[in-house]
Design a protein around this motif. Structure first.
Motif, PDB file in Angstrom:
ATOM      1  N   HIS A  67       0.591  -1.428   0.095  1.00 44.71           N
ATOM      2  CA  HIS A  67      -0.276  -0.020   0.205  1.00 44.71           C
ATOM      3  C   HIS A  67       0.734   1.159   0.104  1.00 44.71           C
ATOM      4  N   SER A  74      -9.423   6.957 -10.091  1.00 40.74           N
ATOM      5  CA  SER A  74      -8.793   7.425 -11.096  1.00 40.74           C
ATOM      6  C   SER A  74      -9.928   8.459 -11.756  1.00 40.74           C
ATOM      7  N   SER A 131     -13.760   6.240  -5.384  1.00 44.60           N
ATOM      8  CA  SER A 131     -15.099   5.525  -6.182  1.00 44.60           C
ATOM      9  C   SER A 131     -14.992   5.078  -5.302  1.00 44.60           C
ATOM     10  N   GLU A 132     -16.353   4.137  -5.205  1.00 53.56           N
ATOM     11  CA  GLU A 132     -16.469   3.165  -3.730  1.00 53.56           C
ATOM     12  C   GLU A 132     -15.744   2.071  -3.358  1.00 53.56           C
ATOM     13  N   SER A 133     -15.365   1.806  -4.235  1.00 54.74           N
ATOM     14  CA  SER A 133     -13.741   0.229  -4.781  1.00 54.74           C
ATOM     15  C   SER A 133     -12.903   1.159  -4.671  1.00 54.74           C
ATOM     16  N   GLU A 134     -12.821   2.541  -4.418  1.00 54.74           N
ATOM     17  CA  GLU A 134     -11.321   2.906  -4.273  1.00 54.74           C
ATOM     18  C   GLU A 134     -11.378   3.209  -2.232  1.00 54.74           C
ATOM     19  N   LYS A 135     -12.777   3.670  -1.876  1.00 52.61           N
ATOM     20  CA  LYS A 135     -13.173   3.870   0.061  1.00 52.61           C
ATOM     21  C   LYS A 135     -12.895   2.681   0.668  1.00 52.61           C
ATOM     22  N   LEU A 136     -12.454   1.105  -0.140  1.00 51.14           N
ATOM     23  CA  LEU A 136     -13.013   0.683   0.712  1.00 51.14           C
ATOM     24  C   LEU A 136     -11.020  -0.104   0.011  1.00 51.14           C
ATOM     25  N   ARG A 137     -10.430   0.098  -0.938  1.00 47.48           N
ATOM     26  CA  ARG A 137      -9.409  -0.339  -0.600  1.00 47.48           C
ATOM     27  C   ARG A 137      -8.162   0.768   0.437  1.00 47.48           C
ATOM     28  N   GLU A 168      -8.835  -0.822   3.415  1.00 41.67           N
ATOM     29  CA  GLU A 168      -7.910  -2.612   3.969  1.00 41.67           C
ATOM     30  C   GLU A 168      -7.177  -2.221   4.015  1.00 41.67           C
TER      31      GLU A 168
END
Length: 401
Positions: free
Chosen positions: A38, A143, A206-212, A215
Motif C-alpha cells: 500500500h 481513477s 469511487s466506492e471501490s477506492e474507499k474500500l481499498r 483495507e
C-alpha cells in the motif's frame, strides 16, 4: 521557497525520527511494513513538527521522492497551490480531535505534477495509557472516471477546441494540441483559464477506492499491533484510557512543540507529579533522551550538592498552587555528569474551570543570565513561555484528570 526548490532539498532527520518506530515496536517493524503493497505514511505527533517517521515503498514510488527526502518532513510538504484548503482543515481538525478522516486531496509529486488521491488517516493509541502514539495515513490514487463523465456530459464538441482537455488517471487535466495526447502527468498551468481549474477542484473517489483505503489501513494497523505485542508495548485502533493516567492529546503536544524554549510540563493529579512533556530544548540542555525523562519527577535532575532548602521552597509553592523562581544546581546526563546552575521558573497552568491541571517548569542556564545582549531578559522569556503553554492548554482538546 517554490515547489521546485523544495523538491531538491533533502530532509535531514534526527535520531528521534529515525528511532521513533523502533522504540515502540521492534527493530524489525520497518522491514515488516515494507512488505505491504500500500501507499502510506506514519507520523509521530510527539516529535516536534509532527514529522513523517515512515513512508512505504508504494508511497515513495507514487510521489517520486526518496525515503531520505520524506522522513522528518510534515505532510504539508506534498501540498501545493491548488490543494483544497478545506480538505487541509478537515485533516487538521481530525488530528486535533484524534479521530479518523477520509477526504479527497490534491497533492504534488517531486516533479511538480499534481495528482488526486483518497487520503484516509487514523490515530493509533497506546493500549496502556490511551495516548495517541502515531497517525497512519493511506493514500489511494483516484481513477477519475466520475470526473471524466462530468466533463463530457455537457455535450462539448472536443474536436472544435484549440486546446482539447481530457482526464486520465488522477482527475488531473492533460493538455494536448491537435489530436495527439501525451498520457503523462503535467504541471497544471492555467493562468488563462481559471474556469477550467474550477472543474477539478474536487474529485470524488469511487466506492471501490474507499474500500481499498479501509483495507490498507486495517493491514497497516494489523502489522503495528502484532509487532507491539512482541515488544510488550501494545497499540490499538481504539482509545483505552485507564483511570488515573494522564492522556495528553496529540493536538496539545503539537502546540507545545512550537515553543522553542526549554521547559517541562508535569501533572499534579498523578502521584509523584511526573513529567508528561519535555521540550526539545530541555533535552538539549540536560543531555537526556525523551523516553528517559517522561514519567520522572523533576527531582531526578538533583544530586548530592543540590541545596535541599531550594527543593523545599519549590515543594511549598507547588502545594499552594503558586509560582516561584529559584536558582538550583542540577545534574546533566552527559558523560562527565556535569552540573549546571538552572534559573528555574515554576508556574501553575489552569484549565477553563480554574482548576490547576498542570505545572510548567521553564529552565534557563544561569550562565546565560549574565551575558550582555539585546535579547529579552531570561525572566521575560520564561513568562512568555508560561503564557504560550497556558494558551496551548486552554485551546487544545485534551483529557484532564
Amino acid at each position: 521557497m517554490s515547489l521546485a526548490e523544495e523538491s531538491s532539498v533533502v530532509s535531514v532527520f534526527t535520531e528521534e525520527e529515525e528511532e521513533s518506530l523502533n522504540r515502540r515496536y521492534t527493530l524489525w517493524i520497518k522491514e515488516a511494513l515494507d512488505e505491504l503493497p500500500h501507499n502510506f505514511t506514519i507520523t509521530d505527533p510527539f516529535l516536534s513538527g509532527h514529522p513523517i517517521v515512515f513512508a512505504s515503498l508504494g508511497f515513495l514510488k507514487m510521489t517520486g521522492y526518496s525515503r531520505a527526502e520524506v522522513i522528518g518532513r510534515n505532510g504539508k510538504f506534498f501540498q501545493g497551490p491548488k490543494t483544497n484548503r478545506r480538505s487541509i482543515m478537515e485533516i487538521r481538525e481530525a488530528i486535533r480531535e484524534e479521530r479518523s478522516v477520509q477526504v479527497s486531496l490534491l497533492n504534488y509529486r517531486k516533479s511538480g505534477s499534481p495528482f488526486w488521491m483518497l487520503f484516509h488517516m487514523i490515530p493509533v493509541f497506546g493500549r496502556d495509557d490511551g495516548k495517541v502514539i502515531n497517525f497512519v495515513a493511506v493514500q489511494v490514487p483516484i481513477s477519475g472516471r466520475d470526473h471524466h463523465r462530468k466533463l463530457t456530459s455537457v455535450g462539448d464538441d472536443v474536436s472544435s477546441l484549440d486546446h482539447s482537455e481530457f482526464v486520465f488517471g488522477s482527475c488531473r487535466r492533460e493538455v494536448c494540441f491537435g489530436n495527439f495526447v501525451q498520457h503523462r502527468a503535467l504541471p497544471v498551468e492555467c493562468d488563462d483559464d481559471e474556469q477550467g481549474l474550477e472543474d477539478w477542484e474536487y474529485c470524488e473517489a469511487s466506492e471501490s477506492e474507499k474500500l481499498r483505503a479501509v483495507e490498507a489501513i486495517n493491514n497497516v494497523l494489523s502489522v503495528l499491533t502484532r509487532y507491539s505485542e512482541l515488544s510488550g508495548r501494545l497499540v490499538c485502533g481504539k482509545r483505552y484510557c485507564l483511570r488515573g493516567v494522564d492522556c495528553l492529546s496529540s493536538s496539545l503536544v503539537i502546540s507545545l512543540g512550537r515553543i522553542k524554549q526549554s521547559f517541562v510540563l508535569t501533572n499534579p493529579c498523578i502521584p509523584d507529579m511526573p513529567i508528561i512533556y519535555a521540550s526539545d530544548a530541555f533535552l538539549t540542555l540536560t543531555g537526556y533522551k525523551r523516553h528517559e525523562v517522561l514519567g520522572q519527577n523533576c527531582r531526578f535532575l538533583s544530586g548530592v550538592d543540590t541545596d535541599s532548602s531550594v527543593l523545599y521552597e519549590m515543594k511549598e509553592c507547588i502545594l499552594k498552587g503558586q509560582s516561584c523562581t529559584v536558582q538550583i544546581l542540577n545534574y546533566s546526563n552527559r558523560k562527565d555528569k556535569s552540573t549546571f546552575w538552572n534559573l528555574l521558573h515554576i508556574s501553575p497552568v489552569r484549565n477553563a474551570s480554574g482548576k490547576t491541571a498542570y505545572f510548567v517548569g521553564v529552565q534557563v542556564e544561569a550562565s546565560c543570565r549574565n551575558t550582555e545582549s539585546k535579547e529579552l531578559r531570561p525572566e521575560t522569556k520564561q513568562l512568555s513561555v508560561v503564557g504560550a503553554v497556558r494558551v496551548a492548554v486552554r485551546s487544545s482538546f485534551m483529557v484532564t484528570c
